[in-house]
Scaffold this motif. Structure first.
Motif, PDB file in Angstrom:
ATOM      1  N   VAL A 183       0.832  -1.197   0.000  1.00  0.00           N
ATOM      2  CA  VAL A 183       0.000   0.000   0.000  1.00  0.00           C
ATOM      3  C   VAL A 183       0.867   1.247   0.000  1.00  0.00           C
ATOM      4  CG1 VAL A 183      -1.746   1.303   1.265  1.00  0.00           C
ATOM      5  CG2 VAL A 183      -1.873  -1.198   1.168  1.00  0.00           C
ATOM      6  N   ILE A 184       0.548   2.163  -0.884  1.00  0.00           N
ATOM      7  CA  ILE A 184       1.277   3.430  -0.998  1.00  0.00           C
ATOM      8  C   ILE A 184       0.867   4.325   0.173  1.00  0.00           C
ATOM      9  CG2 ILE A 184       1.626   5.475  -2.432  1.00  0.00           C
ATOM     10  CD1 ILE A 184       0.850   3.687  -4.865  1.00  0.00           C
ATOM     11  N   VAL A 185       1.873   4.845   0.883  1.00  0.00           N
ATOM     12  CA  VAL A 185       1.595   5.714   2.033  1.00  0.00           C
ATOM     13  C   VAL A 185       2.496   6.947   1.968  1.00  0.00           C
ATOM     14  CG1 VAL A 185       0.865   3.798   3.508  1.00  0.00           C
ATOM     15  CG2 VAL A 185       3.270   4.518   3.497  1.00  0.00           C
ATOM     16  N   PRO A 186       2.072   8.040   2.594  1.00  0.00           N
ATOM     17  CA  PRO A 186       2.908   9.252   2.618  1.00  0.00           C
ATOM     18  C   PRO A 186       4.274   8.964   3.240  1.00  0.00           C
ATOM     19  CG  PRO A 186       0.674   9.770   3.297  1.00  0.00           C
ATOM     20  CD  PRO A 186       0.747   8.268   3.214  1.00  0.00           C
ATOM     21  N   GLY A 187       5.296   9.570   2.662  1.00  0.00           N
ATOM     22  CA  GLY A 187       6.659   9.377   3.131  1.00  0.00           C
ATOM     23  C   GLY A 187       7.424   8.318   2.371  1.00  0.00           C
ATOM     24  N   MET A 188       6.734   7.525   1.528  1.00  0.00           N
ATOM     25  CA  MET A 188       7.419   6.516   0.717  1.00  0.00           C
ATOM     26  C   MET A 188       8.203   7.186  -0.397  1.00  0.00           C
ATOM     27  SD  MET A 188       4.630   3.429   0.267  1.00  0.00           S
ATOM     28  CE  MET A 188       5.765   2.247  -0.468  1.00  0.00           C
ATOM     29  N   VAL A 189       9.361   6.611  -0.711  1.00  0.00           N
ATOM     30  CA  VAL A 189      10.182   7.077  -1.825  1.00  0.00           C
ATOM     31  C   VAL A 189      10.526   5.876  -2.692  1.00  0.00           C
ATOM     32  CG1 VAL A 189      12.351   8.166  -2.519  1.00  0.00           C
ATOM     33  CG2 VAL A 189      11.153   8.983  -0.475  1.00  0.00           C
ATOM     34  N   PHE A 190      10.253   5.992  -3.998  1.00  0.00           N
ATOM     35  CA  PHE A 190      10.581   4.906  -4.916  1.00  0.00           C
ATOM     36  C   PHE A 190      10.673   5.445  -6.334  1.00  0.00           C
ATOM     37  CE2 PHE A 190       5.959   4.710  -4.045  1.00  0.00           C
ATOM     38  CZ  PHE A 190       5.422   4.891  -5.307  1.00  0.00           C
ATOM     39  N   THR A 191      11.142   4.610  -7.245  1.00  0.00           N
ATOM     40  CA  THR A 191      11.269   5.021  -8.641  1.00  0.00           C
ATOM     41  C   THR A 191      10.110   4.478  -9.472  1.00  0.00           C
ATOM     42  OG1 THR A 191      12.533   3.102  -9.448  1.00  0.00           O
ATOM     43  CG2 THR A 191      13.782   4.915  -8.424  1.00  0.00           C
ATOM     44  N   VAL A 192       9.763   5.232 -10.507  1.00  0.00           N
ATOM     45  CA  VAL A 192       8.852   4.772 -11.553  1.00  0.00           C
ATOM     46  C   VAL A 192       9.646   4.877 -12.844  1.00  0.00           C
ATOM     47  CG1 VAL A 192       6.680   5.179 -12.769  1.00  0.00           C
ATOM     48  CG2 VAL A 192       6.819   5.550 -10.288  1.00  0.00           C
ATOM     49  N   GLU A 193       9.867   3.754 -13.540  1.00  0.00           N
ATOM     50  CA  GLU A 193      10.827   3.750 -14.653  1.00  0.00           C
ATOM     51  C   GLU A 193      10.452   2.768 -15.764  1.00  0.00           C
ATOM     52  OE1 GLU A 193      14.623   1.780 -13.565  1.00  0.00           O
ATOM     53  OE2 GLU A 193      13.945   2.005 -11.487  1.00  0.00           O
ATOM     54  N   PRO A 194       9.312   2.977 -16.419  1.00  0.00           N
ATOM     55  CA  PRO A 194       8.882   2.033 -17.450  1.00  0.00           C
ATOM     56  C   PRO A 194       9.838   1.971 -18.640  1.00  0.00           C
ATOM     57  CG  PRO A 194       7.572   4.036 -17.553  1.00  0.00           C
ATOM     58  CD  PRO A 194       8.381   4.113 -16.288  1.00  0.00           C
ATOM     59  N   MET A 195       9.974   0.752 -19.157  1.00  0.00           N
ATOM     60  CA  MET A 195      10.744   0.495 -20.374  1.00  0.00           C
ATOM     61  C   MET A 195       9.752  -0.032 -21.404  1.00  0.00           C
ATOM     62  SD  MET A 195      13.640  -1.626 -18.303  1.00  0.00           S
ATOM     63  CE  MET A 195      14.242  -0.982 -16.740  1.00  0.00           C
ATOM     64  N   LEU A 196       9.491   0.727 -22.442  1.00  0.00           N
ATOM     65  CA  LEU A 196       8.517   0.328 -23.450  1.00  0.00           C
ATOM     66  C   LEU A 196       9.214  -0.151 -24.714  1.00  0.00           C
ATOM     67  CD1 LEU A 196       5.692   3.008 -23.174  1.00  0.00           C
ATOM     68  CD2 LEU A 196       6.103   0.964 -21.784  1.00  0.00           C
ATOM     69  N   VAL A 197       8.670  -1.220 -25.292  1.00  0.00           N
ATOM     70  CA  VAL A 197       9.292  -1.880 -26.439  1.00  0.00           C
ATOM     71  C   VAL A 197       8.388  -1.810 -27.655  1.00  0.00           C
ATOM     72  CG1 VAL A 197      10.365  -4.009 -27.265  1.00  0.00           C
ATOM     73  CG2 VAL A 197      10.356  -3.494 -24.814  1.00  0.00           C
ATOM     74  N   ASP A 198       8.959  -1.420 -28.786  1.00  0.00           N
ATOM     75  CA  ASP A 198       8.240  -1.408 -30.054  1.00  0.00           C
ATOM     76  C   ASP A 198       8.361  -2.798 -30.680  1.00  0.00           C
ATOM     77  OD1 ASP A 198       6.896  -0.672 -32.307  1.00  0.00           O
ATOM     78  OD2 ASP A 198       8.544   0.433 -33.207  1.00  0.00           O
ATOM     79  N   GLY A 199       7.750  -3.780 -30.018  1.00  0.00           N
ATOM     80  CA  GLY A 199       7.864  -5.179 -30.426  1.00  0.00           C
ATOM     81  C   GLY A 199       7.647  -6.042 -29.209  1.00  0.00           C
ATOM     82  N   SER A 200       8.377  -7.136 -29.103  1.00  0.00           N
ATOM     83  CA  SER A 200       8.230  -8.045 -27.970  1.00  0.00           C
ATOM     84  C   SER A 200       9.187  -7.673 -26.843  1.00  0.00           C
ATOM     85  CB  SER A 200       8.509  -9.482 -28.405  1.00  0.00           C
ATOM     86  OG  SER A 200       8.572 -10.338 -27.281  1.00  0.00           O
ATOM     87  N   GLU A 201       8.685  -7.779 -25.601  1.00  0.00           N
ATOM     88  CA  GLU A 201       9.526  -7.464 -24.453  1.00  0.00           C
ATOM     89  C   GLU A 201      10.400  -8.645 -24.037  1.00  0.00           C
ATOM     90  OE1 GLU A 201       9.235  -8.263 -20.875  1.00  0.00           O
ATOM     91  OE2 GLU A 201       7.773  -9.854 -21.225  1.00  0.00           O
ATOM     92  N   ALA A 202      10.284  -9.793 -24.702  1.00  0.00           N
ATOM     93  CA  ALA A 202      11.138 -10.939 -24.395  1.00  0.00           C
ATOM     94  C   ALA A 202      12.598 -10.524 -24.543  1.00  0.00           C
ATOM     95  CB  ALA A 202      10.815 -12.101 -25.334  1.00  0.00           C
ATOM     96  N   ASN A 203      13.440 -10.936 -23.598  1.00  0.00           N
ATOM     97  CA  ASN A 203      14.803 -10.410 -23.580  1.00  0.00           C
ATOM     98  C   ASN A 203      15.793 -11.422 -23.026  1.00  0.00           C
ATOM     99  OD1 ASN A 203      15.141  -9.827 -20.475  1.00  0.00           O
ATOM    100  ND2 ASN A 203      13.134  -8.996 -21.027  1.00  0.00           N
ATOM    101  N   HIS A 204      17.051 -11.099 -23.174  1.00  0.00           N
ATOM    102  CA  HIS A 204      18.119 -11.924 -22.610  1.00  0.00           C
ATOM    103  C   HIS A 204      19.290 -11.029 -22.220  1.00  0.00           C
ATOM    104  CE1 HIS A 204      19.151 -11.575 -26.923  1.00  0.00           C
ATOM    105  NE2 HIS A 204      20.413 -11.689 -26.524  1.00  0.00           N
ATOM    106  N   GLU A 205      20.143 -11.576 -21.384  1.00  0.00           N
ATOM    107  CA  GLU A 205      21.291 -10.821 -20.876  1.00  0.00           C
ATOM    108  C   GLU A 205      22.567 -11.280 -21.570  1.00  0.00           C
ATOM    109  OE1 GLU A 205      21.879  -9.679 -16.424  1.00  0.00           O
ATOM    110  OE2 GLU A 205      23.074 -11.496 -16.747  1.00  0.00           O
ATOM    111  N   TRP A 206      23.427 -10.345 -21.913  1.00  0.00           N
ATOM    112  CA  TRP A 206      24.722 -10.677 -22.499  1.00  0.00           C
ATOM    113  C   TRP A 206      25.604 -11.349 -21.453  1.00  0.00           C
ATOM    114  CZ3 TRP A 206      26.405  -5.645 -25.558  1.00  0.00           C
ATOM    115  CH2 TRP A 206      25.634  -5.556 -26.735  1.00  0.00           C
ATOM    116  N   ASP A 207      26.686 -11.945 -21.935  1.00  0.00           N
ATOM    117  CA  ASP A 207      27.587 -12.642 -21.015  1.00  0.00           C
ATOM    118  C   ASP A 207      28.457 -11.694 -20.190  1.00  0.00           C
ATOM    119  OD1 ASP A 207      29.431 -11.771 -22.883  1.00  0.00           O
ATOM    120  OD2 ASP A 207      29.998 -13.757 -23.588  1.00  0.00           O
ATOM    121  N   ASP A 208      28.249 -10.368 -20.350  1.00  0.00           N
ATOM    122  CA  ASP A 208      28.962  -9.438 -19.475  1.00  0.00           C
ATOM    123  C   ASP A 208      28.292  -9.332 -18.109  1.00  0.00           C
ATOM    124  OD1 ASP A 208      26.710  -7.836 -19.903  1.00  0.00           O
ATOM    125  OD2 ASP A 208      27.759  -6.359 -21.130  1.00  0.00           O
TER     126      ASP A 208
END
Length: 293
Positions: A236-261
């Motif tokens: 539940v969102i309450v006064p005094g909370m601090v957090f980020t809102v950071e959507p990543m939108l994709v022009d296609g499929s959001e399916a993804n993978h991570e590089w070996d780095d």
């Protein structure tokens, strides 16, 4: 997204840049893992004010780096600009030395540069930015014991109408998600609003990476999804909370993978991505953006 260049590949990463000893480091620097935060996500006025200061530095640094996004610049040069700006303001670039997961190496740079199909956590290197690229810059400042975190998407040069729309919709999706963060609601309402808006344009919202609580800890453990996660993520969102809102939108499929780095995340189908992020404070009257220049 119709590609205007070949797929992004790993470049050469320069040595880690120095930070003067006089600048305070987050507790995870030099450690194998970041310490777990147990202090919650609601802060007193004094802590919020410190987060506001760090947020302002991060926002100013983001704007400074954004000015330099143009065809011909390397992502390593963007990192140098952000690194020096944060240090010049007496802060530490939070991503520098952030521990990797499962024994992977720490993040080696002061900010993330995620180009085109790179969703997030792109490592600045010798990659040359080209006309029309979407460059996502994610930079966080640590000062007085707290972090301020933000990200923006910048188009190099003129850019295509398709790229411009993706960037504009991603920014509006973030703002709508922020406006939904009202006291008494569950955090999953934020993602519901974002995903619904993105779907109007045929975009998918990345599910693998989320917003998070931030303050004395870079990532507190609070998860802010950018898709409709109900009935899960029902904090539940309450006064005094601090957090980020950071959507990543994709022009296609959001399916993804991570590089070996161990860091760089890319879409499976090569679709381009835009992202925006702000650190917000929840007040009695609603959300307030803390990452303002």
């Amino acid at each position: 997204m119709d590609p205007v260049r070949e797929s992004i590949v790993k470049g050469v990463v320069s040595p880690m840049r120095d930070v003067p000893r006089s600048i305070g480091r987050p507790p995870y620097v030099g450690q194998r893992r970041a310490p777990r935060w147990t202090g919650g996500d609601v802060y007193d006025a004094e802590t919020v004010e410190r987060i506001r200061i760090s947020g302002r530095i991060a926002a100013q640094a983001l704007a400074e780096v954004g000015k330099a996004v143009r065809p011909g610049v390397t992502t390593d040069e963007l990192d140098r600009i952000g690194h020096e700006f944060v240090l010049d303001h007496g802060a530490y670039p939070s991503t520098l030395g952030y521990p990797g997961s499962a024994g992977r190496p720490p993040f080696p740079k002061a900010l993330c540069t995620s180009v085109n199909e790179v969703i997030c956590h792109g490592i600045p290197d010798s990659t040359v930015v080209r006309e029309g690229d979407i460059v996502k810059v994610d930079i966080t400042a640590f000062k007085n014991g707290v972090h301020g975190d933000n990200c923006g998407s910048f188009i190099a040069g003129e850019g295509s109408d398709r790229a411009k729309q993706l960037v504009e919709v991603a920014h509006e999706a973030m703002m709508r998600g922020i406006k939904a963060a009202m006291p008494g609601r569950e955090v999953n309402v934020i993602g519901r609003v974002i995903e619904k808006y993105a779907a109007r344009f045929g975009y998918e919202s990345v599910r693998s990476y989320t917003g998070h609580g931030v303050g004395p800890s870079f990532h507190t453990g609070l998860v802010i999804p950018h898709y409709d996660a109900a009935p899960h993520h029902d904090d539940v969102i309450v006064p005094g909370m601090v957090f980020t809102v950071e959507p990543m939108l994709v022009d296609g499929s959001e399916a993804n993978h991570e590089w070996d780095d161990g860091w760089t995340v890319v879409t499976d189908d090569g679709s381009w991505v835009a992202q925006f992020e702000n650190t917000i404070l929840v007040t009695e009257d609603g959300p307030e953006v803390l990452t303002k220049p």
